[in-house]
Design a protein around this motif. Sequence first.
Motif, PDB file in Angstrom:
ATOM      1  N   PHE A   6       0.544  -1.055   0.185  1.00 50.37           N
ATOM      2  CA  PHE A   6      -0.113  -0.108  -0.315  1.00 50.37           C
ATOM      3  C   PHE A   6       0.493   1.688  -0.056  1.00 50.37           C
ATOM      4  O   PHE A   6       1.689   1.064   0.173  1.00 50.37           O
ATOM      5  N   LEU A   7       0.801   2.070  -0.464  1.00 50.89           N
ATOM      6  CA  LEU A   7       1.479   3.613  -1.156  1.00 50.89           C
ATOM      7  C   LEU A   7       0.467   4.202  -0.223  1.00 50.89           C
ATOM      8  O   LEU A   7      -1.337   4.707   0.050  1.00 50.89           O
ATOM      9  N   HIS A   8       1.500   5.609   0.279  1.00 49.61           N
ATOM     10  CA  HIS A   8       0.789   6.567   1.079  1.00 49.61           C
ATOM     11  C   HIS A   8       1.452   8.019   1.284  1.00 49.61           C
ATOM     12  O   HIS A   8       1.976   8.232   0.067  1.00 49.61           O
ATOM     13  N   TYR A   9       0.780   9.234   0.795  1.00 49.46           N
ATOM     14  CA  TYR A   9       0.989   9.992   0.197  1.00 49.46           C
ATOM     15  C   TYR A   9       1.646  10.695   1.729  1.00 49.46           C
ATOM     16  O   TYR A   9       1.720  10.373   2.408  1.00 49.46           O
ATOM     17  N   ALA A  15      -2.064   6.621  -1.183  1.00 50.85           N
ATOM     18  CA  ALA A  15      -2.388   6.945  -2.811  1.00 50.85           C
ATOM     19  C   ALA A  15      -2.521   5.621  -3.521  1.00 50.85           C
ATOM     20  O   ALA A  15      -1.604   5.940  -4.861  1.00 50.85           O
ATOM     21  N   GLY A  16      -2.632   4.373  -3.484  1.00 50.85           N
ATOM     22  CA  GLY A  16      -2.859   3.483  -3.988  1.00 50.85           C
ATOM     23  C   GLY A  16      -2.295   2.338  -3.687  1.00 50.85           C
ATOM     24  O   GLY A  16      -1.983   2.251  -2.266  1.00 50.85           O
ATOM     25  N   TYR A  17      -1.803   1.344  -4.552  1.00 46.62           N
ATOM     26  CA  TYR A  17      -1.092   0.362  -4.198  1.00 46.62           C
ATOM     27  C   TYR A  17       0.241  -0.285  -5.276  1.00 46.62           C
ATOM     28  O   TYR A  17      -0.086   0.229  -6.474  1.00 46.62           O
ATOM     29  N   VAL A  18       0.686  -1.529  -5.081  1.00 52.01           N
ATOM     30  CA  VAL A  18       1.444  -2.118  -5.456  1.00 52.01           C
ATOM     31  C   VAL A  18       0.735  -3.169  -5.833  1.00 52.01           C
ATOM     32  O   VAL A  18       1.208  -4.455  -4.509  1.00 52.01           O
ATOM     33  N   ILE A  19       1.076  -4.472  -6.965  1.00 55.17           N
ATOM     34  CA  ILE A  19       1.533  -5.360  -6.755  1.00 55.17           C
ATOM     35  C   ILE A  19       2.463  -5.995  -7.894  1.00 55.17           C
ATOM     36  O   ILE A  19       2.920  -6.026  -8.418  1.00 55.17           O
ATOM     37  N   PHE A  42       8.850  -2.053  -6.270  1.00 58.94           N
ATOM     38  CA  PHE A  42       8.250  -0.311  -6.206  1.00 58.94           C
ATOM     39  C   PHE A  42       7.872  -0.201  -4.928  1.00 58.94           C
ATOM     40  O   PHE A  42       6.840  -0.515  -4.840  1.00 58.94           O
ATOM     41  N   PRO A  43       7.909   0.840  -4.563  1.00 62.89           N
ATOM     42  CA  PRO A  43       8.800   1.887  -4.383  1.00 62.89           C
ATOM     43  C   PRO A  43       9.980   1.510  -4.465  1.00 62.89           C
ATOM     44  O   PRO A  43      10.396   0.988  -3.542  1.00 62.89           O
ATOM     45  N   PRO A  44      11.466   2.069  -5.492  1.00 61.36           N
ATOM     46  CA  PRO A  44      12.447   1.636  -4.596  1.00 61.36           C
ATOM     47  C   PRO A  44      13.559   2.319  -3.258  1.00 61.36           C
ATOM     48  O   PRO A  44      12.722   3.052  -2.916  1.00 61.36           O
TER      49      PRO A  44
END
Length: 149
Positions: A6-9, A15-19, A42-44
């Motif tokens: 899970f991504l956060h601002y 802020a969305g998510y990554v698989i 991602f994110p690296p």
Amino acid sequence: MKVKIFLHYPDDTPAGYVIFDGKTSKVYDENGNFLFEVEGIFPPKPRKINYEWIDKVLDEGLEDARKRFILYVGSRYLVNIKGLSEDEAIKRLEEFYYKKGGGKIYESWLKSVLRGVKNKGLKPWSLKRIQEKDKEMYSLISKVLNKQT
């Protein structure tokens, strides 16, 4: 095996998510819309850059190429990495310059260089870049770094 990240601002809102499937990362916004795909995770992970060698050169001094070192490495490091004030950086660079060898360095030149690198946010050249762009300076730096203390 797929991993969902899970991504956060910065304000901690979603802020969305990554698989991540082990090879590639598919990035989605907070509504589940596909945005892009990249190789690797991602994110690296942020790379930790080791700047200890710059401190050693500043402490030891160089016999030649001192102005080039100040221009491409020392000024950028002291202002944009260490966050020194202009006055502190000038003092440190003057100490470095006069440590070995003669000549004169003008405070007005140092101020101009420091303001320029600060305004542009320039980072110091890496040893690899110095080796590619300025073999003479690289050789002098290598002597300092390889010196037994």
